[in-house]
Design a protein around this motif. Structure first.
Motif, PDB file in Angstrom:
ATOM      1  N   PRO A 134      28.311  36.156  36.074  1.00  0.00           N
ATOM      2  CA  PRO A 134      27.058  35.432  36.343  1.00  0.00           C
ATOM      3  C   PRO A 134      27.244  33.952  36.723  1.00  0.00           C
ATOM      4  CG  PRO A 134      27.038  36.422  34.123  1.00  0.00           C
ATOM      5  CD  PRO A 134      28.418  36.578  34.687  1.00  0.00           C
ATOM      6  N   ARG A 135      28.423  33.405  36.511  1.00  0.00           N
ATOM      7  CA  ARG A 135      28.644  31.979  36.785  1.00  0.00           C
ATOM      8  C   ARG A 135      28.792  31.736  38.286  1.00  0.00           C
ATOM      9  NH1 ARG A 135      30.001  28.775  32.277  1.00  0.00           N
ATOM     10  NH2 ARG A 135      30.942  27.221  33.628  1.00  0.00           N
ATOM     11  N   PRO A 136      28.145  30.704  38.789  1.00  0.00           N
ATOM     12  CA  PRO A 136      28.279  30.392  40.218  1.00  0.00           C
ATOM     13  C   PRO A 136      29.727  30.070  40.589  1.00  0.00           C
ATOM     14  CG  PRO A 136      26.591  29.006  39.168  1.00  0.00           C
ATOM     15  CD  PRO A 136      27.274  29.776  38.089  1.00  0.00           C
ATOM     16  N   GLY A 137      30.169  30.610  41.716  1.00  0.00           N
ATOM     17  CA  GLY A 137      31.492  30.304  42.245  1.00  0.00           C
ATOM     18  C   GLY A 137      32.575  31.294  41.887  1.00  0.00           C
ATOM     19  N   TRP A 138      32.360  32.121  40.875  1.00  0.00           N
ATOM     20  CA  TRP A 138      33.386  33.080  40.464  1.00  0.00           C
ATOM     21  C   TRP A 138      33.184  34.410  41.181  1.00  0.00           C
ATOM     22  CZ3 TRP A 138      37.671  31.923  37.888  1.00  0.00           C
ATOM     23  CH2 TRP A 138      37.705  30.732  37.157  1.00  0.00           C
ATOM     24  N   GLU A 139      34.275  34.931  41.736  1.00  0.00           N
ATOM     25  CA  GLU A 139      34.235  36.223  42.423  1.00  0.00           C
ATOM     26  C   GLU A 139      35.376  37.092  41.933  1.00  0.00           C
ATOM     27  OE1 GLU A 139      34.020  36.117  46.677  1.00  0.00           O
ATOM     28  OE2 GLU A 139      32.564  34.478  46.648  1.00  0.00           O
ATOM     29  N   GLU A 151      47.424  47.042  38.796  1.00  0.00           N
ATOM     30  CA  GLU A 151      46.743  45.978  38.065  1.00  0.00           C
ATOM     31  C   GLU A 151      45.227  46.119  38.138  1.00  0.00           C
ATOM     32  OE1 GLU A 151      47.846  44.031  35.868  1.00  0.00           O
ATOM     33  OE2 GLU A 151      49.989  44.063  36.233  1.00  0.00           O
ATOM     34  N   SER A 152      44.527  45.297  37.369  1.00  0.00           N
ATOM     35  CA  SER A 152      43.096  45.448  37.166  1.00  0.00           C
ATOM     36  C   SER A 152      42.241  44.453  37.935  1.00  0.00           C
ATOM     37  CB  SER A 152      42.792  45.298  35.675  1.00  0.00           C
ATOM     38  OG  SER A 152      43.553  46.211  34.927  1.00  0.00           O
ATOM     39  N   GLY A 153      42.752  43.866  38.980  1.00  0.00           N
ATOM     40  CA  GLY A 153      41.985  42.862  39.706  1.00  0.00           C
ATOM     41  C   GLY A 153      42.082  41.509  39.013  1.00  0.00           C
ATOM     42  N   TYR A 154      41.436  40.514  39.586  1.00  0.00           N
ATOM     43  CA  TYR A 154      41.459  39.175  39.017  1.00  0.00           C
ATOM     44  C   TYR A 154      40.206  38.437  39.469  1.00  0.00           C
ATOM     45  CZ  TYR A 154      43.476  38.378  43.663  1.00  0.00           C
ATOM     46  OH  TYR A 154      43.698  38.370  45.011  1.00  0.00           O
ATOM     47  N   TRP A 155      39.970  37.277  38.892  1.00  0.00           N
ATOM     48  CA  TRP A 155      38.796  36.461  39.204  1.00  0.00           C
ATOM     49  C   TRP A 155      39.240  35.174  39.890  1.00  0.00           C
ATOM     50  CZ3 TRP A 155      33.818  37.998  38.433  1.00  0.00           C
ATOM     51  CH2 TRP A 155      33.646  39.164  37.692  1.00  0.00           C
ATOM     52  N   GLU A 156      38.507  34.769  40.926  1.00  0.00           N
ATOM     53  CA  GLU A 156      38.803  33.522  41.637  1.00  0.00           C
ATOM     54  C   GLU A 156      37.589  32.604  41.586  1.00  0.00           C
ATOM     55  OE1 GLU A 156      41.877  34.839  45.141  1.00  0.00           O
ATOM     56  OE2 GLU A 156      39.732  35.060  45.570  1.00  0.00           O
ATOM     57  N   PHE A 157      37.875  31.312  41.377  1.00  0.00           N
ATOM     58  CA  PHE A 157      36.819  30.301  41.435  1.00  0.00           C
ATOM     59  C   PHE A 157      36.832  29.731  42.846  1.00  0.00           C
ATOM     60  CE2 PHE A 157      35.122  25.963  40.497  1.00  0.00           C
ATOM     61  CZ  PHE A 157      33.841  26.375  40.170  1.00  0.00           C
ATOM     62  N   MET A 158      35.968  30.252  43.691  1.00  0.00           N
ATOM     63  CA  MET A 158      36.008  29.965  45.121  1.00  0.00           C
ATOM     64  C   MET A 158      35.824  28.477  45.475  1.00  0.00           C
ATOM     65  SD  MET A 158      37.001  32.820  45.950  1.00  0.00           S
ATOM     66  CE  MET A 158      37.169  32.557  47.691  1.00  0.00           C
ATOM     67  N   PRO A 159      34.984  27.720  44.769  1.00  0.00           N
ATOM     68  CA  PRO A 159      34.875  26.289  45.133  1.00  0.00           C
ATOM     69  C   PRO A 159      36.204  25.540  45.051  1.00  0.00           C
ATOM     70  CG  PRO A 159      33.023  26.932  43.762  1.00  0.00           C
ATOM     71  CD  PRO A 159      33.989  28.095  43.767  1.00  0.00           C
ATOM     72  N   SER A 160      37.129  25.976  44.201  1.00  0.00           N
ATOM     73  CA  SER A 160      38.410  25.277  44.084  1.00  0.00           C
ATOM     74  C   SER A 160      39.273  25.485  45.324  1.00  0.00           C
ATOM     75  CB  SER A 160      39.160  25.747  42.833  1.00  0.00           C
ATOM     76  OG  SER A 160      39.533  27.108  42.949  1.00  0.00           O
ATOM     77  N   GLU A 161      38.979  26.506  46.107  1.00  0.00           N
ATOM     78  CA  GLU A 161      39.720  26.766  47.336  1.00  0.00           C
ATOM     79  C   GLU A 161      39.448  25.678  48.371  1.00  0.00           C
ATOM     80  OE1 GLU A 161      40.468  30.837  49.693  1.00  0.00           O
ATOM     81  OE2 GLU A 161      38.376  30.206  49.641  1.00  0.00           O
ATOM     82  N   THR A 206      41.559  28.597  41.971  1.00  0.00           N
ATOM     83  CA  THR A 206      41.822  28.823  40.556  1.00  0.00           C
ATOM     84  C   THR A 206      41.612  30.310  40.289  1.00  0.00           C
ATOM     85  OG1 THR A 206      41.084  26.600  39.996  1.00  0.00           O
ATOM     86  CG2 THR A 206      41.068  28.231  38.216  1.00  0.00           C
ATOM     87  N   THR A 207      42.557  30.916  39.588  1.00  0.00           N
ATOM     88  CA  THR A 207      42.544  32.364  39.402  1.00  0.00           C
ATOM     89  C   THR A 207      42.710  32.714  37.925  1.00  0.00           C
ATOM     90  OG1 THR A 207      43.578  32.596  41.578  1.00  0.00           O
ATOM     91  CG2 THR A 207      43.647  34.516  40.138  1.00  0.00           C
ATOM     92  N   VAL A 208      41.879  33.637  37.456  1.00  0.00           N
ATOM     93  CA  VAL A 208      41.969  34.153  36.091  1.00  0.00           C
ATOM     94  C   VAL A 208      42.494  35.578  36.169  1.00  0.00           C
ATOM     95  CG1 VAL A 208      40.642  34.856  34.049  1.00  0.00           C
ATOM     96  CG2 VAL A 208      40.100  32.701  35.215  1.00  0.00           C
ATOM     97  N   VAL A 209      43.594  35.829  35.484  1.00  0.00           N
ATOM     98  CA  VAL A 209      44.207  37.162  35.480  1.00  0.00           C
ATOM     99  C   VAL A 209      44.464  37.619  34.052  1.00  0.00           C
ATOM    100  CG1 VAL A 209      45.336  36.837  37.716  1.00  0.00           C
ATOM    101  CG2 VAL A 209      46.581  36.313  35.647  1.00  0.00           C
ATOM    102  N   ASN A 210      44.397  38.916  33.850  1.00  0.00           N
ATOM    103  CA  ASN A 210      44.822  39.472  32.565  1.00  0.00           C
ATOM    104  C   ASN A 210      46.334  39.583  32.584  1.00  0.00           C
ATOM    105  OD1 ASN A 210      41.892  41.004  32.839  1.00  0.00           O
ATOM    106  ND2 ASN A 210      42.425  40.302  30.799  1.00  0.00           N
ATOM    107  N   THR A 211      46.924  39.458  31.402  1.00  0.00           N
ATOM    108  CA  THR A 211      48.378  39.457  31.293  1.00  0.00           C
ATOM    109  C   THR A 211      48.823  40.106  29.994  1.00  0.00           C
ATOM    110  OG1 THR A 211      50.347  38.060  31.336  1.00  0.00           O
ATOM    111  CG2 THR A 211      48.442  37.165  30.204  1.00  0.00           C
ATOM    112  N   ASP A 212      50.037  40.597  29.982  1.00  0.00           N
ATOM    113  CA  ASP A 212      50.650  41.071  28.742  1.00  0.00           C
ATOM    114  C   ASP A 212      51.702  40.075  28.255  1.00  0.00           C
ATOM    115  OD1 ASP A 212      53.412  43.131  29.698  1.00  0.00           O
ATOM    116  OD2 ASP A 212      52.278  41.817  31.002  1.00  0.00           O
ATOM    117  N   ARG A 213      51.765  38.885  28.891  1.00  0.00           N
ATOM    118  CA  ARG A 213      52.770  37.865  28.515  1.00  0.00           C
ATOM    119  C   ARG A 213      52.543  37.308  27.112  1.00  0.00           C
ATOM    120  NH1 ARG A 213      53.963  33.139  30.814  1.00  0.00           N
ATOM    121  NH2 ARG A 213      51.806  32.470  30.727  1.00  0.00           N
TER     122      ARG A 213
END
Length: 189
Positions: free
Chosen positions: A110-115, A124-134, A144-151
């Motif tokens: 729901p947050r503006p800018g996140w896709e 893998e399960s996809g990831y989220w990008e904050f498009m305004p940072s591009e 800016t990218t948010v990814v799930n990790t097992d690290r």
């Protein structure tokens, strides 16, 4: 009549335990098919819409057994972050991994800018990008990218917006950590 070249009537040798043909399953192909997503997955707008591969639907013990067999054939194989975490004994179940992905979707969707980007690496399960940072002041090519990790057991990494060499991922302490730092990540700090 045998001409001495052994071409006309070869005599079959009796099979012994040491002389049996070895039939090995084509684990690489089987695993590849297990993680393969349908073409329609490219239009997914959240992780739940990607969960159409065999690894998402088959009994979890079967998925884990095939993953272990495939991994044992020659090193790491592409797999969802949650499956690697289950294998390592750090995540309880696939459903727990799905819940983590879904909660991130509830926060960022729901947050503006996140896709949501469904075209992650195989398995893998996809990831989220904050498009305004591009399009930020530095002209970053990768947002800016948010990814799930097992690290780590926070299960979330953030890659800051960048161009050129990929920066080290920032480990985030779970959904609460992501929520508390979203302003910082969206601001590019």
């Amino acid at each position: 009549m045998d001409t001495g070249q052994g071409l006309e009537n070869p005599i079959p040798h009796a099979r012994t335990a040491d002389n049996q043909p070895r039939l090995e399953p084509m684990l690489g192909l089987e695993w590849s098919q297990a993680i393969e997503l349908p073409r329609s997955a490219a239009s997914a707008i959240k992780p739940a819409e990607l969960r159409r591969a065999w690894v998402h639907r088959a009994p979890e013990d079967h998925v884990l057994a095939l993953f272990r067999a495939s991994s044992g054939m020659g090193g790491p194989v592409p797999a969802p972050w949650w499956l690697r975490a289950i294998e390592d004994g750090r995540l309880e179940t696939r459903a727990h991994g799905f819940r983590i992905e879904d909660r991130i979707a509830q926060l960022l969707g729901p947050r503006p800018g996140w896709e949501f980007a469904p075209w992650a690496a195989d398995g893998e399960s996809g990831y989220w990008e904050f498009m305004p940072s591009e399009r930020g002041k530095s002209g970053h090519a990768i947002p800016t990218t948010v990814v799930n990790t097992d690290r780590h057991e926070g299960w979330i990494d953030v890659l800051p917006a960048h161009s050129g060499r990929t920066p080290e991922p920032i480990p985030v302490a779970g959904l609460a950590g992501l929520r508390s730092r979203l302003g910082e990540f969206e601001a590019g700090r």
